[in-house]
Write a protein that holds these residues in place. Structure first.
Motif, PDB file in Angstrom:
ATOM      1  N   ALA A 188       3.754  -2.574   8.142  1.00  0.00           N
ATOM      2  CA  ALA A 188       2.697  -1.450   7.461  1.00  0.00           C
ATOM      3  C   ALA A 188       1.863  -1.959   6.550  1.00  0.00           C
ATOM      4  N   PHE A 189       2.246  -2.831   5.657  1.00  0.00           N
ATOM      5  CA  PHE A 189       1.323  -3.539   4.697  1.00  0.00           C
ATOM      6  C   PHE A 189       0.226  -4.349   5.335  1.00  0.00           C
ATOM      7  N   LEU A 248       5.645  16.791   5.767  1.00  0.00           N
ATOM      8  CA  LEU A 248       4.707  17.424   4.957  1.00  0.00           C
ATOM      9  C   LEU A 248       3.836  16.269   4.009  1.00  0.00           C
ATOM     10  N   TYR A 249       4.724  15.072   3.745  1.00  0.00           N
ATOM     11  CA  TYR A 249       4.011  13.980   3.183  1.00  0.00           C
ATOM     12  C   TYR A 249       2.766  13.450   4.059  1.00  0.00           C
ATOM     13  N   MET A 250       3.155  13.372   5.318  1.00  0.00           N
ATOM     14  CA  MET A 250       2.381  12.758   6.378  1.00  0.00           C
ATOM     15  C   MET A 250       1.014  13.718   6.610  1.00  0.00           C
ATOM     16  N   ILE A 251       1.182  14.855   6.360  1.00  0.00           N
ATOM     17  CA  ILE A 251       0.117  15.997   6.668  1.00  0.00           C
ATOM     18  C   ILE A 251      -0.659  15.892   5.319  1.00  0.00           C
ATOM     19  N   ASP A 289       8.182   5.022  11.154  1.00  0.00           N
ATOM     20  CA  ASP A 289       8.285   4.502   9.764  1.00  0.00           C
ATOM     21  C   ASP A 289       6.867   3.618   9.383  1.00  0.00           C
ATOM     22  N   ILE A 290       6.492   2.879  10.405  1.00  0.00           N
ATOM     23  CA  ILE A 290       5.254   2.150   9.987  1.00  0.00           C
ATOM     24  C   ILE A 290       4.270   3.096   9.504  1.00  0.00           C
ATOM     25  N   MET A 291       3.878   4.148  10.197  1.00  0.00           N
ATOM     26  CA  MET A 291       2.914   5.378   9.838  1.00  0.00           C
ATOM     27  C   MET A 291       3.320   5.825   8.468  1.00  0.00           C
ATOM     28  N   PHE A 292       4.439   6.066   8.211  1.00  0.00           N
ATOM     29  CA  PHE A 292       4.876   6.527   6.941  1.00  0.00           C
ATOM     30  C   PHE A 292       4.573   5.437   5.859  1.00  0.00           C
ATOM     31  N   PHE A 293       4.977   4.424   5.742  1.00  0.00           N
ATOM     32  CA  PHE A 293       4.432   3.375   4.973  1.00  0.00           C
ATOM     33  C   PHE A 293       3.085   3.107   4.683  1.00  0.00           C
ATOM     34  N   VAL A 294       2.425   3.192   5.915  1.00  0.00           N
ATOM     35  CA  VAL A 294       0.865   3.024   5.792  1.00  0.00           C
ATOM     36  C   VAL A 294       0.506   4.028   4.736  1.00  0.00           C
ATOM     37  N   ALA A 295       0.799   5.314   4.979  1.00  0.00           N
ATOM     38  CA  ALA A 295       0.400   6.473   4.177  1.00  0.00           C
ATOM     39  C   ALA A 295       0.914   6.304   2.718  1.00  0.00           C
ATOM     40  N   CYS A 348      -0.620   5.009  -2.827  1.00  0.00           N
ATOM     41  CA  CYS A 348      -0.625   4.387  -4.169  1.00  0.00           C
ATOM     42  C   CYS A 348      -1.807   3.374  -4.471  1.00  0.00           C
ATOM     43  N   TYR A 349      -2.529   2.685  -3.594  1.00  0.00           N
ATOM     44  CA  TYR A 349      -3.598   1.903  -4.075  1.00  0.00           C
ATOM     45  C   TYR A 349      -4.632   2.951  -4.619  1.00  0.00           C
ATOM     46  N   TRP A 350      -4.916   4.101  -3.924  1.00  0.00           N
ATOM     47  CA  TRP A 350      -5.909   5.202  -4.342  1.00  0.00           C
ATOM     48  C   TRP A 350      -5.402   5.622  -5.617  1.00  0.00           C
ATOM     49  N   MET A 351      -4.124   5.905  -6.115  1.00  0.00           N
ATOM     50  CA  MET A 351      -4.002   6.152  -7.596  1.00  0.00           C
ATOM     51  C   MET A 351      -3.975   5.104  -8.558  1.00  0.00           C
ATOM     52  N   ILE A 352      -3.565   3.816  -7.919  1.00  0.00           N
ATOM     53  CA  ILE A 352      -3.812   2.651  -9.023  1.00  0.00           C
ATOM     54  C   ILE A 352      -4.979   2.437  -9.311  1.00  0.00           C
TER      55      ILE A 352
END
Lengths: 104, 235
Positions: free
Chosen positions: B15-16, B106-109, B132-138, B143-147
């Protein structure tokens, strides 16, 4: 600043609501209408095309100073990806070229 | 968990790697956002809150000008609605996939931005790792966006280098995913019609307003087209 919080939260609700909307519309039963299912399958390549146009929408504004470099960098991405098929390599080449071209 | 499923570390690593282009783009763009918020008088915690809850690039920028000019709440709501409607179309591709994701649904949405949508469309791992990969990509992308938003507000003014143009990595990513899909699909009609309609709409509706009409026309045409193709019985 309470008003700012209110505005942010309202905007968040609208944005989330829009992302959620198709799930609400098609939530009954487990079977999606076939039409929607097929549309969901073929949409990605059309949406990618629209997103590319979105990224390049400004090229006409200042073509000689900027637009031409965006197009050059896109060409570098296309050619290098055809050649090596490496996502990260092509992104790196395209982005670095674009940043350098902007500064010459 | 079944055999053959990759362990968490491997899934997160995959995912990373998938999320690196998003990282380059998001960190830079959201830092710019944090800096603009700071300049408009809104400190990093407002940027963080907006990035965490709204989480959509273009509209957050427009919101800064709205906030500082004191636009009416109706204007703001209508703009949010028009600018973000496009993302409702993205959900159509993931209706079935997200349904099976339980608590993560809901998190994915919530995290379905243009970029996350694009990358998650490109994950072709056919095993159960895919979700799982999709979830971690999301998760990583958000996180990048907030950081970035916080960094922009806190240290934005101190940055010594010129990062102008780094957001091109997103354009590059879209081009690459487009090429992948071109190679994968036998029929190029959806890709071509997407391109043509987008350009026509850009010329008619202009740079700020063309996305939504383009998506509506393209969806309409493709729905009609796939229905017709189904009737003809051709593959």
């Amino acid at each position: 600043m309470g008003e700012v919080l209110f505005v942010i939260l309202i905007s968040a609700m609208i944005t989330f609501g829009l992302r959620l909307l198709p799930f609400l519309i098609f939530r009954n039963g487990t079977d999606l209408p076939n039409r929607i299912k097929r549309l969901g399958e073929i949409l990605p390549s059309a949406i990618m095309a629209i997103l590319i146009v979105y990224c390049l929408k400004d090229i006409g504004n200042n073509f000689m100073a900027d637009g031409i470099w965006s197009l050059t960098a896109v060409l570098i991405v296309v050619v290098s990806y055809k050649w090596k098929h490496s996502t990260l390599l092509s992104i790196l080449l395209g982005t670095v070229s674009y940043m350098l071209l902007l500064h010459i | 968990m079944s055999d053959g499923k990759r362990n968490n570390m491997q899934v997160m690593k995959a995912a990373f790697l998938k999320s690196i282009p998003i990282m380059c783009s998001y960190l830079f763009v959201s830092m710019a956002y944090g800096m603009m918020m700071e300049n408009a008088g809104y400190h990093w915690y407002y940027s963080l809150l907006a990035s965490m809850t709204i989480y959509t690039g273009a509209f957050q920028f427009v919101l800064i000008t709205f906030l500082s000019s004191g636009a009416s709440i109706i204007t703001i709501m209508l703009t949010a609605f028009l600018m973000n409607s496009r993302q409702a179309f993205y959900s159509l591709s993931f209706l079935d996939v997200f349904r099976d994701m339980g608590k993560r649904k809901l998190y994915m949405i919530h995290t379905m931005t243009d970029e996350t949508y694009a990358v998650n469309c490109s994950i072709d791992d056919n095993t159960e790792n895919k979700k799982d990969i999709m979830f971690f990509v999301a998760l990583f992308s958000r996180c990048y966006w907030m950081i970035g938003a916080v960094l922009g507000g806190v240290i934005g003014q101190l940055l010594p280098f010129d990062l102008e143009g780094i957001d091109f990595c997103m354009t590059a990513l879209f081009v690459i995913i487009f090429m992948d899909q071109w190679e994968k699909n036998k029929n190029h009609f959806p890709a071509v019609i997407g391109l043509i309609i987008a350009i026509i709409c850009l010329l008619i509706f202009g740079q700020t307003a063309f996305m939504l009409p383009a998506l509506i026309f393209v969806s309409g045409i493709l729905m009609f087209w796939s229905g017709k193709k189904q009737k003809e019985g051709s593959g």
